[in-house]
Design an enzyme around this catalytic site. Structure first.
Site, PDB file in Angstrom:
ATOM      1  N   SER A 119       7.619   1.036   5.356  1.00 37.17           N
ATOM      2  CA  SER A 119       8.199  -0.131   4.681  1.00 37.17           C
ATOM      3  C   SER A 119       9.617   0.126   4.217  1.00 37.17           C
ATOM      4  CB  SER A 119       7.399  -0.448   3.419  1.00 37.17           C
ATOM      5  OG  SER A 119       6.121  -0.876   3.728  1.00 37.17           O
ATOM      6  N   HIS A 140       8.288  -2.230  11.978  1.00 39.80           N
ATOM      7  CA  HIS A 140       7.765  -2.635  10.665  1.00 39.80           C
ATOM      8  C   HIS A 140       7.108  -4.016  10.742  1.00 39.80           C
ATOM      9  CE1 HIS A 140       8.705  -3.695   6.195  1.00 39.80           C
ATOM     10  NE2 HIS A 140       7.473  -3.262   6.329  1.00 39.80           N
ATOM     11  N   GLU A 152      10.258  -6.039  11.984  1.00 35.84           N
ATOM     12  CA  GLU A 152      11.594  -5.456  11.795  1.00 35.84           C
ATOM     13  C   GLU A 152      11.660  -4.208  12.668  1.00 35.84           C
ATOM     14  OE1 GLU A 152      13.847  -5.660   7.530  1.00 35.84           O
ATOM     15  OE2 GLU A 152      11.930  -4.662   7.515  1.00 35.84           O
ATOM     16  N   ASN A 190      12.206  -5.364   2.541  1.00 35.83           N
ATOM     17  CA  ASN A 190      11.822  -4.857   1.225  1.00 35.83           C
ATOM     18  C   ASN A 190      12.990  -4.618   0.282  1.00 35.83           C
ATOM     19  OD1 ASN A 190       8.995  -4.919   1.206  1.00 35.83           O
ATOM     20  ND2 ASN A 190       9.010  -3.312   2.755  1.00 35.83           N
TER      21      ASN A 190
HETATM   22  C1  LIG Z   1       5.353  -4.594   2.044  1.00 43.10           C
HETATM   23  C2  LIG Z   1       5.994  -4.663   3.376  1.00 43.10           C
HETATM   24  O1  LIG Z   1       6.461  -3.610   3.849  1.00 43.10           O
HETATM   25  C3  LIG Z   1       6.201  -5.867   4.153  1.00 43.10           C
HETATM   26  C4  LIG Z   1       5.235  -6.994   3.945  1.00 43.10           C
HETATM   27  O2  LIG Z   1       4.315  -7.157   4.688  1.00 43.10           O
HETATM   28  S1  LIG Z   1       5.527  -7.972   2.632  1.00 43.10           S
HETATM   29  C5  LIG Z   1       4.268  -9.181   2.715  1.00 43.10           C
HETATM   30  C6  LIG Z   1       4.596 -10.262   3.713  1.00 43.10           C
HETATM   31  N1  LIG Z   1       3.559 -11.262   3.667  1.00 43.10           N
HETATM   32  C7  LIG Z   1       3.654 -12.355   2.890  1.00 43.10           C
HETATM   33  O3  LIG Z   1       4.653 -12.577   2.238  1.00 43.10           O
HETATM   34  C8  LIG Z   1       2.451 -13.215   2.905  1.00 43.10           C
HETATM   35  C9  LIG Z   1       2.609 -14.400   1.985  1.00 43.10           C
HETATM   36  N2  LIG Z   1       1.408 -15.235   2.060  1.00 43.10           N
HETATM   37  C10 LIG Z   1       1.205 -16.076   3.080  1.00 43.10           C
HETATM   38  O4  LIG Z   1       2.011 -16.240   3.972  1.00 43.10           O
HETATM   39  C11 LIG Z   1      -0.080 -16.862   3.049  1.00 43.10           C
HETATM   40  O5  LIG Z   1      -0.567 -16.878   1.730  1.00 43.10           O
HETATM   41  C12 LIG Z   1      -1.183 -16.280   3.996  1.00 43.10           C
HETATM   42  C13 LIG Z   1      -0.741 -16.433   5.454  1.00 43.10           C
HETATM   43  C14 LIG Z   1      -1.490 -14.814   3.712  1.00 43.10           C
HETATM   44  C15 LIG Z   1      -2.478 -17.052   3.768  1.00 43.10           C
HETATM   45  O6  LIG Z   1      -2.197 -18.391   3.995  1.00 43.10           O
HETATM   46  P1  LIG Z   1      -2.850 -19.548   3.126  1.00 43.10           P
HETATM   47  O7  LIG Z   1      -2.441 -20.815   3.743  1.00 43.10           O
HETATM   48  O8  LIG Z   1      -2.548 -19.266   1.715  1.00 43.10           O
HETATM   49  O9  LIG Z   1      -4.403 -19.289   3.241  1.00 43.10           O
HETATM   50  P2  LIG Z   1      -5.396 -19.646   4.412  1.00 43.10           P
HETATM   51  O10 LIG Z   1      -5.340 -21.075   4.800  1.00 43.10           O
HETATM   52  O11 LIG Z   1      -6.703 -19.096   3.914  1.00 43.10           O
HETATM   53  O12 LIG Z   1      -4.904 -18.745   5.612  1.00 43.10           O
HETATM   54  C16 LIG Z   1      -4.046 -19.181   6.639  1.00 43.10           C
HETATM   55  C17 LIG Z   1      -4.403 -18.404   7.887  1.00 43.10           C
HETATM   56  O13 LIG Z   1      -4.189 -16.995   7.643  1.00 43.10           O
HETATM   57  C18 LIG Z   1      -5.401 -16.271   7.900  1.00 43.10           C
HETATM   58  N3  LIG Z   1      -5.456 -15.151   6.954  1.00 43.10           N
HETATM   59  C19 LIG Z   1      -5.379 -15.205   5.616  1.00 43.10           C
HETATM   60  N4  LIG Z   1      -5.447 -13.970   5.103  1.00 43.10           N
HETATM   61  C20 LIG Z   1      -5.574 -13.121   6.144  1.00 43.10           C
HETATM   62  C21 LIG Z   1      -5.698 -11.712   6.266  1.00 43.10           C
HETATM   63  N5  LIG Z   1      -5.674 -10.902   5.200  1.00 43.10           N
HETATM   64  N6  LIG Z   1      -5.793 -11.174   7.499  1.00 43.10           N
HETATM   65  C22 LIG Z   1      -5.813 -11.956   8.601  1.00 43.10           C
HETATM   66  N7  LIG Z   1      -5.701 -13.299   8.548  1.00 43.10           N
HETATM   67  C23 LIG Z   1      -5.575 -13.864   7.337  1.00 43.10           C
HETATM   68  C24 LIG Z   1      -6.510 -17.270   7.657  1.00 43.10           C
HETATM   69  O14 LIG Z   1      -7.689 -16.898   8.332  1.00 43.10           O
HETATM   70  C25 LIG Z   1      -5.892 -18.533   8.221  1.00 43.10           C
HETATM   71  O15 LIG Z   1      -5.990 -18.493   9.628  1.00 43.10           O
HETATM   72  P3  LIG Z   1      -6.123 -19.878  10.490  1.00 43.10           P
HETATM   73  O16 LIG Z   1      -4.811 -20.580  10.364  1.00 43.10           O
HETATM   74  O17 LIG Z   1      -6.384 -19.352  11.856  1.00 43.10           O
HETATM   75  O18 LIG Z   1      -7.266 -20.626   9.889  1.00 43.10           O
HETATM   76  N1  LIG Z   2       0.648  -3.151   2.580  1.00 44.71           N
HETATM   77  C1  LIG Z   2       1.611  -3.827   3.157  1.00 44.71           C
HETATM   78  O1  LIG Z   2       1.782  -5.024   2.891  1.00 44.71           O
HETATM   79  C2  LIG Z   2       2.517  -3.167   4.132  1.00 44.71           C
HETATM   80  C3  LIG Z   2       2.537  -1.791   4.276  1.00 44.71           C
HETATM   81  N2  LIG Z   2       3.369  -1.208   5.184  1.00 44.71           N
HETATM   82  C4  LIG Z   2       3.381   0.238   5.345  1.00 44.71           C
HETATM   83  O2  LIG Z   2       2.267   0.603   6.155  1.00 44.71           O
HETATM   84  C5  LIG Z   2       1.792   1.896   5.765  1.00 44.71           C
HETATM   85  C6  LIG Z   2       0.317   1.809   5.416  1.00 44.71           C
HETATM   86  O3  LIG Z   2       0.149   0.870   4.384  1.00 44.71           O
HETATM   87  P1  LIG Z   2      -1.276   0.145   4.138  1.00 44.71           P
HETATM   88  O4  LIG Z   2      -1.986  -0.023   5.406  1.00 44.71           O
HETATM   89  O5  LIG Z   2      -1.002  -1.016   3.286  1.00 44.71           O
HETATM   90  O6  LIG Z   2      -1.998   1.257   3.235  1.00 44.71           O
HETATM   91  P2  LIG Z   2      -3.556   1.541   3.035  1.00 44.71           P
HETATM   92  O7  LIG Z   2      -3.661   2.181   1.701  1.00 44.71           O
HETATM   93  O8  LIG Z   2      -4.365   0.350   3.354  1.00 44.71           O
HETATM   94  O9  LIG Z   2      -3.821   2.615   4.175  1.00 44.71           O
HETATM   95  C7  LIG Z   2      -3.164   3.860   4.135  1.00 44.71           C
HETATM   96  C8  LIG Z   2      -3.648   4.741   5.250  1.00 44.71           C
HETATM   97  O10 LIG Z   2      -3.025   6.021   5.075  1.00 44.71           O
HETATM   98  C9  LIG Z   2      -4.022   7.022   5.126  1.00 44.71           C
HETATM   99  N3  LIG Z   2      -3.613   8.177   4.289  1.00 44.71           N
HETATM  100  C10 LIG Z   2      -3.507   8.230   2.949  1.00 44.71           C
HETATM  101  N4  LIG Z   2      -3.119   9.457   2.555  1.00 44.71           N
HETATM  102  C11 LIG Z   2      -2.994  10.177   3.698  1.00 44.71           C
HETATM  103  C12 LIG Z   2      -2.637  11.523   3.978  1.00 44.71           C
HETATM  104  N5  LIG Z   2      -2.337  12.365   3.004  1.00 44.71           N
HETATM  105  N6  LIG Z   2      -2.606  11.922   5.276  1.00 44.71           N
HETATM  106  C13 LIG Z   2      -2.922  11.070   6.274  1.00 44.71           C
HETATM  107  N7  LIG Z   2      -3.275   9.804   6.067  1.00 44.71           N
HETATM  108  C14 LIG Z   2      -3.301   9.358   4.801  1.00 44.71           C
HETATM  109  C15 LIG Z   2      -5.236   6.353   4.542  1.00 44.71           C
HETATM  110  O11 LIG Z   2      -6.376   7.086   4.917  1.00 44.71           O
HETATM  111  P3  LIG Z   2      -7.647   7.117   3.937  1.00 44.71           P
HETATM  112  O12 LIG Z   2      -8.267   5.799   4.025  1.00 44.71           O
HETATM  113  O13 LIG Z   2      -8.462   8.205   4.523  1.00 44.71           O
HETATM  114  O14 LIG Z   2      -7.108   7.444   2.567  1.00 44.71           O
HETATM  115  C16 LIG Z   2      -5.158   4.990   5.208  1.00 44.71           C
HETATM  116  O15 LIG Z   2      -5.625   5.023   6.535  1.00 44.71           O
HETATM  117  C17 LIG Z   2       2.700   2.368   4.626  1.00 44.71           C
HETATM  118  O16 LIG Z   2       3.755   3.123   5.162  1.00 44.71           O
HETATM  119  C18 LIG Z   2       3.219   1.052   4.067  1.00 44.71           C
HETATM  120  O17 LIG Z   2       4.441   1.187   3.402  1.00 44.71           O
HETATM  121  C19 LIG Z   2       4.169  -1.949   5.996  1.00 44.71           C
HETATM  122  C20 LIG Z   2       4.167  -3.311   5.939  1.00 44.71           C
HETATM  123  C21 LIG Z   2       3.355  -4.022   4.958  1.00 44.71           C
END
Ligand SMILES: CC(=O)CC(=O)SCCNC(=O)CCNC(=O)[C@H](O)C(C)(C)COP(=O)(O)OP(=O)(O)OC[C@H]1O[C@@H](n2cnc3c(N)ncnc32)[C@H](O)[C@@H]1OP(=O)(O)O
Ligand SMILES: NC(=O)C1=CN([C@@H]2O[C@H](COP(=O)(O)OP(=O)(O)OC[C@H]3O[C@@H](n4cnc5c(N)ncnc54)[C@H](OP(=O)(O)O)[C@@H]3O)[C@@H](O)[C@H]2O)C=CC1
Length: 283
Positions: A119, A140, A152, A190
């Site tokens: 991320s 990403h 990304e 991010n």
């Molecule tokens: C941290 C990082 O490194 C980067 C990141 O990923 S940051 C996070 C980026 N993601 C976001 O910002 C998500 C923001 N949220 C959303 O876009 C929406 O709330 C959402 C798409 C998750 C759910 O949408 P919603 O309209 O609120 O709910 P809902 O109607 O139940 O779901 C819409 C669709 O998504 C699906 N869905 C919801 N949650 C899901 C999940 N966890 N996994 C798979 N599918 C999912 C549903 O099944 C539904 O599918 P259909 O259209 O086929 O029926």
């Molecule tokens: N969450 C998000 O929305 C997003 C996350 N990411 C990135 O994706 C990656 C995974 O995130 P996410 O799937 O959410 O995290 P989860 O916590 O769901 O999964 C993490 C995974 O890492 C494994 N793990 C933890 N510690 C170790 C270790 N010491 N050695 C090897 N494997 C390890 C875990 O195994 P175990 O179950 O055995 O602990 C698990 O399979 C991160 O780099 C995160 O930044 C990218 C985009 C979106």
């Protein structure tokens, strides 16, 4: 380079999602986790999501079984020997990732590309842990992977044009939209999203409003699909904290300091939806 066999490392929420979309797009996929229980849970989650698609009439039962047949579990990193592309999605920690890349570099065939779903961590540094830095890249995905369109693509300093073109073409095959970004802390997604989430946590920490009201303001006032605290719980509060730490250290600017409340929740094991408790309580 043509990619057919993919290995995904880490069967958490991102790894399972990435494995699912790769299998749905026709790739042969090995899903790896060092923890057997996590691996089975990841595969079960994929099966559940595909079954839901069948129920909704979005996928045929036959396509579901073809997709599941393209997925195989792996408990040994040496299985990378059979892959053209490895996508790593383990915890957001540089030491853990570089150790895995060092090992993968030994086992994966010479032509294979090693990608990270990190991320925020520098791809250049992950690439430097291998003897094939030109074949290392950031891929990403966004959460939830089956739904979100963006990938990304992050080029490290050493990433070759050929590697970039292969990954861009693969992203198109996954029916996702690639956006190329430079290797800077937090990339684009991010760098922008996480300070907003951190600020939402400060707003709660300072007693300005409850988590529910902060989320209500951003949903109803800004049309965000999820409020920032619901989203933080969804991403995982540990992941949010690690990303803020990367931004803070990478830019050396106090505006990225993680909120103490975020640190406290992570120390308590309140990691959000995946642990059953974060800003909200689940089940
Ligand atoms: C941290 C990082 O490194 C980067 C990141 O990923 S940051 C996070 C980026 N993601 C976001 O910002 C998500 C923001 N949220 C959303 O876009 C929406 O709330 C959402 C798409 C998750 C759910 O949408 P919603 O309209 O609120 O709910 P809902 O109607 O139940 O779901 C819409 C669709 O998504 C699906 N869905 C919801 N949650 C899901 C999940 N966890 N996994 C798979 N599918 C999912 C549903 O099944 C539904 O599918 P259909 O259209 O086929 O029926
Ligand atoms: N969450 C998000 O929305 C997003 C996350 N990411 C990135 O994706 C990656 C995974 O995130 P996410 O799937 O959410 O995290 P989860 O916590 O769901 O999964 C993490 C995974 O890492 C494994 N793990 C933890 N510690 C170790 C270790 N010491 N050695 C090897 N494997 C390890 C875990 O195994 P175990 O179950 O055995 O602990 C698990 O399979 C991160 O780099 C995160 O930044 C990218 C985009 C979106």
């Amino acid at each position: 380079m043509s990619i057919k066999n993919v290995m995904v490392i880490g069967a958490g929420q991102m790894g399972a999602g990435i494995a699912q979309v790769c299998a749905q797009s026709g790739f042969e996929v090995l899903l790896h986790d060092m923890n057997e229980e996590a691996l089975q849970k990841g595969l079960k989650n994929i099966e559940k999501l595909l079954a839901r698609n069948v129920e909704k009439g979005k996928m045929s039962a036959e396509d579901k079984s073809v997709t599941m047949n393209r997925l195989s579990p792996s408990s040994d990193l040496k299985d990378a020997a059979a892959c053209d592309l490895v996508i790593e999605a383990v915890v957001e920690n540089m030491d853990v990732k570089t150790n895995i890349f060092r090992e993968l570099d030994q086992y994966a065939p010479k032509h294979a590309i090693l990608a990270s779903n990190t991320s925020s961590l520098p791809i250049t540094e992950i690439a430097a842990a291998t003897d094939r830095p030109d074949q290392v890249i950031g891929m990403h995905f966004m959460n939830p992977v089956p739904i979100m369109k963006l990938v990304e693509i992050i080029r490290g300093l050493q990433t070759s044009e050929e590697t970039y073109e292969s990954i861009k073409a693969m992203t198109d095959e996954l029916n996702k939209t690639p956006v190329e970004v430079k290797d800077f802390p937090g990339f684009v997604s991010n760098r922008i999203l996480m300070p907003m989430i951190n600020e939402a946590i400060y707003t709660v920490y300072e007693g300005v409003a409850s988590p529910e009201d902060v989320d209500r303001v951003m949903k109803l006032g800004m049309n965000h699909p999820m409020g920032p605290l619901t989203l933080a719980d969804f991403i995982g509060l540990d992941t949010c904290l690690y990303i803020m730490e990367v931004l803070h250290e990478g830019f050396g600017d106090s505006k990225y300091r993680p909120c103490p409340l975020l640190r406290q929740y992570v120390k308590a094991g309140w990691l959000g939806k995946k642990s059953g408790r974060g800003f909200y309580q689940y089940n």
